[in-house]
Design a protein around this motif. Structure first.
Motif, PDB file in Angstrom:
ATOM      1  N   VAL A  44       0.875  -1.166   0.000  1.00 49.27           N
ATOM      2  CA  VAL A  44       0.000   0.000   0.000  1.00 49.27           C
ATOM      3  C   VAL A  44       0.914   1.218   0.000  1.00 49.27           C
ATOM      4  CG1 VAL A  44      -1.759   1.301   1.267  1.00 49.27           C
ATOM      5  CG2 VAL A  44      -1.828  -1.208   1.252  1.00 49.27           C
ATOM      6  N   ARG A  45       0.700   2.117  -0.954  1.00 50.98           N
ATOM      7  CA  ARG A  45       1.605   3.254  -1.107  1.00 50.98           C
ATOM      8  C   ARG A  45       0.839   4.551  -1.241  1.00 50.98           C
ATOM      9  NH1 ARG A  45       6.998   4.003  -3.283  1.00 50.98           N
ATOM     10  NH2 ARG A  45       7.096   1.827  -3.960  1.00 50.98           N
ATOM     11  N   LEU A  46       1.346   5.572  -0.538  1.00 54.84           N
ATOM     12  CA  LEU A  46       0.848   6.937  -0.672  1.00 54.84           C
ATOM     13  C   LEU A  46       1.875   7.758  -1.433  1.00 54.84           C
ATOM     14  CD1 LEU A  46      -1.041   9.380   0.094  1.00 54.84           C
ATOM     15  CD2 LEU A  46       0.430   9.671   2.106  1.00 54.84           C
ATOM     16  N   VAL A  47       1.420   8.461  -2.464  1.00 51.38           N
ATOM     17  CA  VAL A  47       2.262   9.417  -3.173  1.00 51.38           C
ATOM     18  C   VAL A  47       1.537  10.752  -3.190  1.00 51.38           C
ATOM     19  CG1 VAL A  47       3.337  10.052  -5.362  1.00 51.38           C
ATOM     20  CG2 VAL A  47       3.373   7.672  -4.614  1.00 51.38           C
ATOM     21  N   LYS A  63       5.727   3.660   1.237  1.00 49.76           N
ATOM     22  CA  LYS A  63       5.160   2.353   0.924  1.00 49.76           C
ATOM     23  C   LYS A  63       5.233   1.454   2.147  1.00 49.76           C
ATOM     24  CE  LYS A  63       7.922  -0.451  -1.101  1.00 49.76           C
ATOM     25  NZ  LYS A  63       8.809  -1.061  -2.102  1.00 49.76           N
ATOM     26  N   ILE A  64       4.160   0.688   2.368  1.00 46.32           N
ATOM     27  CA  ILE A  64       4.149  -0.321   3.426  1.00 46.32           C
ATOM     28  C   ILE A  64       3.795  -1.664   2.789  1.00 46.32           C
ATOM     29  CG2 ILE A  64       3.034  -1.098   5.560  1.00 46.32           C
ATOM     30  CD1 ILE A  64       2.612   1.815   6.299  1.00 46.32           C
ATOM     31  N   MET A  65       4.678  -2.639   2.978  1.00 47.09           N
ATOM     32  CA  MET A  65       4.454  -3.972   2.414  1.00 47.09           C
ATOM     33  C   MET A  65       3.442  -4.706   3.296  1.00 47.09           C
ATOM     34  SD  MET A  65       6.485  -3.822  -0.186  1.00 47.09           S
ATOM     35  CE  MET A  65       6.690  -5.496  -0.792  1.00 47.09           C
ATOM     36  N   CYS A  66       2.248  -4.931   2.743  1.00 48.25           N
ATOM     37  CA  CYS A  66       1.160  -5.530   3.527  1.00 48.25           C
ATOM     38  C   CYS A  66       0.847  -6.971   3.122  1.00 48.25           C
ATOM     39  CB  CYS A  66      -0.105  -4.681   3.396  1.00 48.25           C
ATOM     40  SG  CYS A  66       0.094  -3.003   4.041  1.00 48.25           S
ATOM     41  N   GLY A  67       1.058  -7.314   1.871  1.00 45.92           N
ATOM     42  CA  GLY A  67       0.782  -8.679   1.427  1.00 45.92           C
ATOM     43  C   GLY A  67      -0.687  -9.052   1.467  1.00 45.92           C
ATOM     44  N   GLY A  82      -2.343  -9.212   6.499  1.00 49.27           N
ATOM     45  CA  GLY A  82      -2.170  -8.141   5.516  1.00 49.27           C
ATOM     46  C   GLY A  82      -3.306  -7.149   5.549  1.00 49.27           C
ATOM     47  N   ARG A  83      -4.515  -7.649   5.764  1.00 48.22           N
ATOM     48  CA  ARG A  83      -5.683  -6.760   5.836  1.00 48.22           C
ATOM     49  C   ARG A  83      -5.567  -5.804   7.012  1.00 48.22           C
ATOM     50  NH1 ARG A  83     -12.102  -8.538   5.508  1.00 48.22           N
ATOM     51  NH2 ARG A  83     -12.920  -6.695   6.599  1.00 48.22           N
ATOM     52  N   ALA A  84      -5.146  -6.315   8.148  1.00 52.25           N
ATOM     53  CA  ALA A  84      -4.986  -5.459   9.328  1.00 52.25           C
ATOM     54  C   ALA A  84      -3.887  -4.429   9.102  1.00 52.25           C
ATOM     55  CB  ALA A  84      -4.673  -6.320  10.550  1.00 52.25           C
ATOM     56  N   ARG A  85      -2.782  -4.865   8.486  1.00 56.52           N
ATOM     57  CA  ARG A  85      -1.672  -3.940   8.199  1.00 56.52           C
ATOM     58  C   ARG A  85      -2.124  -2.860   7.209  1.00 56.52           C
ATOM     59  NH1 ARG A  85       3.586  -5.199   9.200  1.00 56.52           N
ATOM     60  NH2 ARG A  85       4.269  -4.378   7.180  1.00 56.52           N
ATOM     61  N   ALA A  86      -2.877  -3.267   6.194  1.00 52.91           N
ATOM     62  CA  ALA A  86      -3.341  -2.312   5.187  1.00 52.91           C
ATOM     63  C   ALA A  86      -4.269  -1.270   5.798  1.00 52.91           C
ATOM     64  CB  ALA A  86      -4.029  -3.051   4.050  1.00 52.91           C
ATOM     65  N   LEU A  87      -5.164  -1.701   6.688  1.00 55.13           N
ATOM     66  CA  LEU A  87      -6.079  -0.758   7.334  1.00 55.13           C
ATOM     67  C   LEU A  87      -5.308   0.269   8.153  1.00 55.13           C
ATOM     68  CD1 LEU A  87      -8.999   0.061   7.885  1.00 55.13           C
ATOM     69  CD2 LEU A  87      -9.011  -1.538   9.818  1.00 55.13           C
ATOM     70  N   LEU A 120     -15.100  -6.349  -1.009  1.00 52.87           N
ATOM     71  CA  LEU A 120     -16.069  -5.270  -0.769  1.00 52.87           C
ATOM     72  C   LEU A 120     -16.210  -4.984   0.719  1.00 52.87           C
ATOM     73  CD1 LEU A 120     -18.886  -6.152  -3.344  1.00 52.87           C
ATOM     74  CD2 LEU A 120     -17.058  -4.454  -3.553  1.00 52.87           C
ATOM     75  N   GLU A 121     -16.139  -6.043   1.511  1.00 55.06           N
ATOM     76  CA  GLU A 121     -16.193  -5.868   2.965  1.00 55.06           C
ATOM     77  C   GLU A 121     -15.008  -5.025   3.445  1.00 55.06           C
ATOM     78  OE1 GLU A 121     -15.059  -8.815   6.524  1.00 55.06           O
ATOM     79  OE2 GLU A 121     -16.739  -9.541   5.285  1.00 55.06           O
ATOM     80  N   PHE A 122     -13.825  -5.302   2.898  1.00 57.56           N
ATOM     81  CA  PHE A 122     -12.634  -4.520   3.248  1.00 57.56           C
ATOM     82  C   PHE A 122     -12.805  -3.065   2.808  1.00 57.56           C
ATOM     83  CE2 PHE A 122      -8.411  -2.935   1.836  1.00 57.56           C
ATOM     84  CZ  PHE A 122      -7.826  -2.826   3.079  1.00 57.56           C
ATOM     85  N   ARG A 123     -13.314  -2.861   1.589  1.00 60.11           N
ATOM     86  CA  ARG A 123     -13.553  -1.494   1.100  1.00 60.11           C
ATOM     87  C   ARG A 123     -14.446  -0.723   2.059  1.00 60.11           C
ATOM     88  NH1 ARG A 123     -17.823  -0.901  -3.534  1.00 60.11           N
ATOM     89  NH2 ARG A 123     -19.035  -1.445  -1.678  1.00 60.11           N
ATOM     90  N   ASP A 124     -15.537  -1.359   2.494  1.00 64.40           N
ATOM     91  CA  ASP A 124     -16.481  -0.687   3.389  1.00 64.40           C
ATOM     92  C   ASP A 124     -15.860  -0.431   4.756  1.00 64.40           C
ATOM     93  OD1 ASP A 124     -18.284  -0.810   1.330  1.00 64.40           O
ATOM     94  OD2 ASP A 124     -19.332  -2.582   2.106  1.00 64.40           O
ATOM     95  N   GLU A 125     -15.035  -1.350   5.232  1.00 63.80           N
ATOM     96  CA  GLU A 125     -14.363  -1.162   6.514  1.00 63.80           C
ATOM     97  C   GLU A 125     -13.415   0.034   6.456  1.00 63.80           C
ATOM     98  OE1 GLU A 125     -11.709  -3.738   9.738  1.00 63.80           O
ATOM     99  OE2 GLU A 125     -11.656  -4.265   7.620  1.00 63.80           O
ATOM    100  N   VAL A 126     -12.689   0.150   5.370  1.00 60.98           N
ATOM    101  CA  VAL A 126     -11.769   1.283   5.204  1.00 60.98           C
ATOM    102  C   VAL A 126     -12.543   2.597   5.219  1.00 60.98           C
ATOM    103  CG1 VAL A 126     -10.217   2.434   3.580  1.00 60.98           C
ATOM    104  CG2 VAL A 126      -9.972  -0.013   4.006  1.00 60.98           C
ATOM    105  N   ALA A 127     -13.643   2.646   4.497  1.00 59.81           N
ATOM    106  CA  ALA A 127     -14.453   3.875   4.464  1.00 59.81           C
ATOM    107  C   ALA A 127     -14.990   4.213   5.842  1.00 59.81           C
ATOM    108  CB  ALA A 127     -15.598   3.708   3.461  1.00 59.81           C
TER     109      ALA A 127
END
Length: 521
Positions: A44-47, A63-67, A82-87, A120-127
């Motif tokens: 996951v990367r922010l630019v 960049k954070i390597m989440c896998g 990876g999901r927890a790291r990405a969040l 989709l569940e992950f998308r909604d959790e992030v939002a």
């Protein structure tokens, strides 16, 4: 030849070269401080982009390597860790973006999220947790955005863009500044690790998939543009194997032979020791042996005429998506140099005056060479804050290592040498000498002429758009004439005279100075 704008052909004065800076346009100002978030299968990367919109600088890049996609083939779900790291990563990036004033992040998720049962569940959790709205893109859209990223750095390019992520690999045609046919495939290293049958099984799988892609795309014999972290890691290793002097990945060139040689080099190396020498992370290095298997087969299947590494990809493509066409049509190199001059030069706008003054020396040069001379004129004074003893090296370092689009490695060295000679006569005795050999000796001498012309002309410093005088150059006669206005004549002191003679010597010519007559009213 007169030293006014009228002395230069209309094409040489075009708005795209030395007209009103496009970064002052409202459509370009709207693209300042733009934040892009790429939620990939592996990282996951922010630019955050800033600077000249057509050739943006990386204001922030993390960049954070989440896998997220690890194990997806077996479970059908995102990797829980990876999901927890990405969040957590997205929450961090959202706060950073707010503090930088980017406005809402443009966020795209690729193969892992679009394929996972819980995507989709992950998308909604992030939002819900962060307020970030994720755009889940399909494979063809991912290919299109990656190809647009390449077009940001190579306007008008022709070829095949190959973007490898953790779980997928996309291919897209580009021609004449537009994206053509696009395809996606499951050839990302994370997915390949789950293919049965070991290396032999993977090779058969990769070959079979690529044959299908080739049938859909048809012949692709132009340049192959490689986008993605695994390709960049392979390029770093190729550089290390060759002892390549310029460690800039963007526009680095490879051949089919070098790909095969690097594959052998990787196979015979201790990966931990190799990653240490090349500066590749352990997470990325774990994917390299799988990625090189794919690259060998891609090159074998499509037989490109050459191979170029692109540091620009999907994130830059999302920025390109927001650009109006008139901004896309601009030259990224010239725009970046214009921005640097306005921001850092002591007399912004004098670069245009310099180019008009020096044009007679280079009127027979190719369009590509004139473009570099324009860039050198714009950058000739942006390093004035550096200590005088280090200005020459600072200029060379700036040109060869700066984040610039639309410029090859040879062109970087040419521009660097021209700016180095702006501040010193000799190029020997610097820490950059090993890079000079990337440029033929004739081109090195041409860069020296450009630099010495800048070194001399900078002595005749008047207001921008002010007439200095004119230069006449007769290459067959080896004769250089300088006509100075009465106003500029006092500027022609001993140092200026010495620099004029140094320029004449570099040209193999004799110099003569005259006073320019003022036309009678």
């Amino acid at each position: 030849m007169s030293l006014t704008a009228n002395s230069i052909p209309a094409a040489e004065q075009s708005e795209a070269r030395f007209g009103r800076p496009i970064f002052d346009d409202p459509s370009a100002r709207a693209l300042r401080r733009v934040g892009v978030l790429d939620v990939g299968s592996n990282s996951v990367r922010l630019v955050v982009f800033d600077g000249a919109a057509r050739s943006p600088a990386y204001f922030y890049n993390e960049k954070i390597m989440c896998g997220l996609g690890r194990g997806l083939s077996e479970t059908g779900r995102l990797n829980p860790e990876g999901r927890a790291r990405a969040l957590k990563a997205i929450a961090r990036f959202q706060l950073l973006a707010q503090s930088m004033g980017t406005g809402p992040l443009t966020t795209a998720a690729t193969a892992a999220v679009r394929e996972a049962e819980d995507g989709l569940e992950f998308r909604d959790e992030v939002a819900r947790e962060t307020g970030v709205k994720i755009w889940i893109i399909d494979g063809e859209e991912e290919a299109r955005l990656s190809a647009q990223g390449v077009l940001l750095g190579w306007p008008g390019s022709y070829g095949l863009v190959c973007d490898i992520g953790g779980s997928s690999m996309e291919l897209a045609e580009i021609a004449g500044g537009r994206v053509g046919k696009r395809v996606t495939s499951p050839l990302g290293p994370l997915k390949l690790s789950d293919v049965k049958g070991g290396k032999k099984g993977r090779k058969a799988h990769i070959k079979n998939v690529l044959e299908g892609l080739a049938n859909r795309l048809g012949p692709q014999e132009d340049r192959l543009f490689l986008v993605g972290g695994s390709w960049r890691a392979i390029a770093r290793i190729d550089m290390e194997r060759r002892g390549y002097a310029l460690h800039v990945l963007h526009e680095y060139r490879m051949t089919a032979r070098s790909v095969r040689a690097t594959a052998e080099y990787i196979a015979q190396s201790d990966l931990d020791e190799l990653r240490g020498r090349c500066g590749v992370s352990s997470a990325r290095m774990a994917l390299v042996p799988l990625a090189i298997e794919v690259l060998k087969e891609v090159v074998k299947t499509f037989r490109p005429r050459d191979i170029a590494i692109s540091s620009y990809g999907i994130r830059e493509g999302m920025l390109y998506e927001q650009m109006p066409q008139k901004l896309r049509d601009r030259d990224p190199l010239i725009e970046a140099c214009r921005f640097a001059e306005v921001k850092d030069a002591r007399l912004p706008g004098f670069g245009k005056t310099l180019y008009q003054f020096l044009y007679p020396l280079f009127k027979g040069a190719s369009a590509d060479r004139k473009r570099l001379i324009k860039a050198a004129c714009l950058l000739h004074d942006v390093s004035w804050r550096a200590h005088p003893d280090y200005r020459a090296e600072t200029c060379f370092d700036l040109a060869t290592r700066a984040n610039l689009g639309g410029i090859s490695h040879q062109e970087r060295v040419f521009l660097g040498l021209a700016l180095l000679h702006r501040y010193r006569n000799s190029r020997q005795g610097t820490r950059f000498e090993e890079m000079y050999d990337l440029l033929p000796e004739k081109a090195q001498n041409e860069a020296e002429v450009v630099g010495k012309a800048l070194r001399f002309a900078a002595m005749l410093w008047l207001e921008k758009d002010h007439e200095i005088g004119e230069i006449r150059y007769f290459p067959k006669k080896k004769h250089l004439e300088l006509f100075l206005t009465k106003e500029a004549l006092p500027l022609f002191g001993e140092v200026a005279e010495a620099r004029l003679n140094s320029l004449a010597s570099a040209l193999g010519a004799q110099a003569q100075v005259r006073i320019k007559k003022t036309p009678k009213p």
